[in-house]
Design a protein around this motif. Structure first.
Motif, PDB file in Angstrom:
ATOM      1  N   THR A 198       0.900  -1.158   0.000  1.00 46.88           N
ATOM      2  CA  THR A 198       0.000   0.000   0.000  1.00 46.88           C
ATOM      3  C   THR A 198       0.932   1.198   0.000  1.00 46.88           C
ATOM      4  N   ALA A 199       0.555   2.247  -0.704  1.00 50.35           N
ATOM      5  CA  ALA A 199       1.472   3.374  -0.849  1.00 50.35           C
ATOM      6  C   ALA A 199       1.842   3.969   0.500  1.00 50.35           C
ATOM      7  N   LEU A 200       0.852   4.159   1.375  1.00 48.65           N
ATOM      8  CA  LEU A 200       1.144   4.764   2.673  1.00 48.65           C
ATOM      9  C   LEU A 200       1.929   3.806   3.566  1.00 48.65           C
ATOM     10  N   GLY A 201       1.585   2.522   3.548  1.00 53.25           N
ATOM     11  CA  GLY A 201       2.311   1.549   4.365  1.00 53.25           C
ATOM     12  C   GLY A 201       3.774   1.488   3.999  1.00 53.25           C
ATOM     13  N   ASP A 202       4.067   1.489   2.688  1.00 52.24           N
ATOM     14  CA  ASP A 202       5.469   1.425   2.264  1.00 52.24           C
ATOM     15  C   ASP A 202       6.198   2.743   2.493  1.00 52.24           C
ATOM     16  N   ALA A 203       5.488   3.872   2.416  1.00 49.08           N
ATOM     17  CA  ALA A 203       6.113   5.165   2.724  1.00 49.08           C
ATOM     18  C   ALA A 203       6.481   5.234   4.202  1.00 49.08           C
ATOM     19  N   ARG A 204       5.612   4.711   5.059  1.00 50.29           N
ATOM     20  CA  ARG A 204       5.916   4.677   6.501  1.00 50.29           C
ATOM     21  C   ARG A 204       7.119   3.778   6.769  1.00 50.29           C
ATOM     22  N   TRP A 205       7.181   2.669   6.069  1.00 54.51           N
ATOM     23  CA  TRP A 205       8.317   1.756   6.219  1.00 54.51           C
ATOM     24  C   TRP A 205       9.607   2.456   5.817  1.00 54.51           C
ATOM     25  N   ALA A 206       9.584   3.150   4.683  1.00 55.52           N
ATOM     26  CA  ALA A 206      10.779   3.880   4.230  1.00 55.52           C
ATOM     27  C   ALA A 206      11.196   4.913   5.267  1.00 55.52           C
ATOM     28  N   ARG A 207      10.215   5.599   5.846  1.00 58.25           N
ATOM     29  CA  ARG A 207      10.518   6.588   6.881  1.00 58.25           C
ATOM     30  C   ARG A 207      11.195   5.950   8.088  1.00 58.25           C
ATOM     31  N   ASP A 208      10.661   4.809   8.532  1.00 61.39           N
ATOM     32  CA  ASP A 208      11.210   4.150   9.721  1.00 61.39           C
ATOM     33  C   ASP A 208      12.628   3.639   9.475  1.00 61.39           C
ATOM     34  N   VAL A 209      12.882   3.098   8.286  1.00 64.47           N
ATOM     35  CA  VAL A 209      14.234   2.625   7.977  1.00 64.47           C
ATOM     36  C   VAL A 209      15.203   3.815   7.888  1.00 64.47           C
ATOM     37  N   HIS A 210      14.755   4.890   7.261  1.00 70.96           N
ATOM     38  CA  HIS A 210      15.583   6.100   7.199  1.00 70.96           C
ATOM     39  C   HIS A 210      15.960   6.570   8.599  1.00 70.96           C
ATOM     40  N   ASP A 211      14.977   6.636   9.484  1.00 69.66           N
ATOM     41  CA  ASP A 211      15.241   7.140  10.837  1.00 69.66           C
ATOM     42  C   ASP A 211      16.197   6.217  11.582  1.00 69.66           C
ATOM     43  N   ALA A 212      16.025   4.903  11.426  1.00 77.31           N
ATOM     44  CA  ALA A 212      16.912   3.961  12.106  1.00 77.31           C
ATOM     45  C   ALA A 212      18.330   4.041  11.544  1.00 77.31           C
ATOM     46  N   ALA A 213      18.441   4.223  10.229  1.00 78.41           N
ATOM     47  CA  ALA A 213      19.752   4.241   9.590  1.00 78.41           C
ATOM     48  C   ALA A 213      20.513   5.537   9.839  1.00 78.41           C
ATOM     49  N   THR A 214      19.803   6.623  10.095  1.00 74.73           N
ATOM     50  CA  THR A 214      20.466   7.921  10.280  1.00 74.73           C
ATOM     51  C   THR A 214      20.514   8.354  11.734  1.00 74.73           C
ATOM     52  N   ARG A 215      19.999   7.529  12.636  1.00 71.89           N
ATOM     53  CA  ARG A 215      20.015   7.882  14.062  1.00 71.89           C
ATOM     54  C   ARG A 215      21.449   7.924  14.567  1.00 71.89           C
ATOM     55  N   ARG A 216      21.762   8.929  15.341  1.00 71.47           N
ATOM     56  CA  ARG A 216      23.129   9.100  15.854  1.00 71.47           C
ATOM     57  C   ARG A 216      23.475   7.978  16.827  1.00 71.47           C
ATOM     58  N   GLN A 217      24.654   7.404  16.639  1.00 73.10           N
ATOM     59  CA  GLN A 217      25.120   6.336  17.507  1.00 73.10           C
ATOM     60  C   GLN A 217      25.610   6.908  18.839  1.00 73.10           C
ATOM     61  N   PRO A 218      25.516   6.134  19.930  1.00 74.88           N
ATOM     62  CA  PRO A 218      26.060   6.595  21.214  1.00 74.88           C
ATOM     63  C   PRO A 218      27.577   6.492  21.275  1.00 74.88           C
ATOM     64  N   TYR A 219      28.203   6.099  20.168  1.00 73.19           N
ATOM     65  CA  TYR A 219      29.660   5.981  20.128  1.00 73.19           C
ATOM     66  C   TYR A 219      30.113   6.159  18.680  1.00 73.19           C
ATOM     67  N   GLU A 220      31.373   6.436  18.500  1.00 76.81           N
ATOM     68  CA  GLU A 220      31.917   6.627  17.164  1.00 76.81           C
ATOM     69  C   GLU A 220      31.949   5.293  16.415  1.00 76.81           C
ATOM     70  N   MET A 221      31.605   5.332  15.130  1.00 78.62           N
ATOM     71  CA  MET A 221      31.585   4.108  14.326  1.00 78.62           C
ATOM     72  C   MET A 221      32.987   3.762  13.831  1.00 78.62           C
ATOM     73  N   THR A 222      33.922   3.686  14.762  1.00 80.42           N
ATOM     74  CA  THR A 222      35.287   3.270  14.459  1.00 80.42           C
ATOM     75  C   THR A 222      35.593   2.045  15.318  1.00 80.42           C
TER      76      THR A 222
END
Length: 353
Positions: free
Chosen positions: A174-198
């Motif tokens: 469904t267009a809205l269901g998949d748009a919400r999914w894209a939003r949630d993945v974006h937010d999870a992927a761009t969320r700031r880590q509590p530590y440096e990714m090194t």
């Protein structure tokens, strides 16, 4: 720093995989302004389409016949509310252009959606940012390209890799269901880590988690031993208990007796078998009960991060000099792993590690 552009999380359901043959019959946009999730606003439209060249499989996947809300002869409708609001096709297209103007498109394979958007709005109507962003690539960047595996990357796998469960069967496609999914993945992927990714950052984070777990385990061991003493004293008196009130009295007496006891019997606990001796030595040996008197003390083996967030009175070194009854970290059942006499306090120049 420049103000962030609006983000449009998008998806559309179509009559064909090719925009040259088919067209979009359902369009969803979740518009986010100023990078603030609190501003997320959802829009959904359905459009009248020509089914002559429609791919039956595309219609089946999007459940076109079950979910179609347009009245016979209608050009379009805003279906983001109940009931749907009929409108002309030109009005709906103008609304889509207005919502997407100046926004960055984000979706799962947004290049596919953008081709249908461009066909829908016509020449000159595409006024959004020229570079769409795929949440699958954002998720791969989050976990690392090597961890993501060989191309092509699978959306469901990478979605779960960043902690987002894909839509259920009744919501997917469904267009809205998949748009919400894209939003949630974006937010999870761009969320700031509590530590440096090194490597160093991850190692420091892992050590911190280990220390927290070790502290929690030792506190649990201490509380377990205390409860065992209470139960032992309570069992000793239950044989002569004369009433329920007498049992309560015995329990209170047992609690009081244990509270005045000097501590555990000093025998090795189950925890001693869990940690290598070299690690225990590196962590400065076993801790002691929280002390009182002319001492400055802390819960961790080094630093004073725990003390920074508690209501106790602090010494210049950052450690506790006087406990607060409101503190949950420095009670009589807690433990301390560093201390020094008050008259030997190193002051604010004390090392943090």
């Amino acid at each position: 720093m420049p103000e962030p552009l609006p983000i449009a999380f998008v998806d559309c359901e179509t009559t064909h995989l090719s925009a040259e043959i088919g067209e979009a019959w359902e369009v969803a946009v979740i518009l986010r302004e100023n990078g603030d999730p609190a501003t997320d606003t959802e829009y959904v439209w359905q459009f009248a389409i020509d089914l002559t060249a429609a791919d039956p499989e595309a219609l089946r996947i999007g459940r076109f016949r079950e979910r179609r809300q347009l009245a016979m002869g209608g050009g379009a409708a805003f279906t983001g509310c109940v009931p749907a609001v009929p409108m002309s096709r030109a009005e709906a297209v103008e609304a889509v252009v207005s919502v997407l103007r100046g926004a960055v498109l984000v979706g799962s394979n947004p290049g596919f959606d953008e081709r249908f958007f461009r066909k829908l709005v016509g020449p000159g109507g595409a006024q959004w940012h020229y570079r769409p962003y795929d949440v699958v690539q954002l998720a791969a960047a989050k976990i690392g390209a090597q961890q993501a595996g060989p191309l092509p990357w699978r959306t469901h796998v990478l979605s779960r890799a960043v902690g987002v469960e894909p839509p259920t069967e009744d919501v997917a496609h469904t267009a809205l269901g998949d748009a919400r999914w894209a939003r949630d993945v974006h937010d999870a992927a761009t969320r700031r880590q509590p530590y440096e990714m090194t490597v160093e950052g991850r190692a420091q984070h892992a050590v911190g988690m280990y220390v927290e777990a070790a502290i929690a385990l030792e506190d649990a061991e201490r509380e377990r031993d205390r409860l065992r003493q209470v139960l032992h004293l309570l069992r000793s008196g239950l044989a002569n208990a004369q009433s329920a009130a007498h049992v309560v009295k015995l329990a209170k007496q047992a609690e009081a007796a244990v509270a005045q006891a000097p501590g555990t019997d000093g025998q090795p606990s189950d925890a001693d078998a869990l940690w290598p001796s070299a690690v225990l030595a590196a962590l400065d040996g076993p801790s002691q009960p929280v002390m009182t008197g002319n001492y400055h003390f802390g819960r961790a083996w080094a630093g004073h991060a725990i003390e920074d967030n508690c209501p106790c009175k602090k010494a210049p070194c950052g450690l506790v000099s006087e406990t607060s009854p409101e503190c949950t970290e420095h009670g009589t059942t807690k433990s301390t792993r560093q201390s020094h006499p008050a008259d030997a306090c190193p002051g604010p120049d004390a090392p943090d590690a």
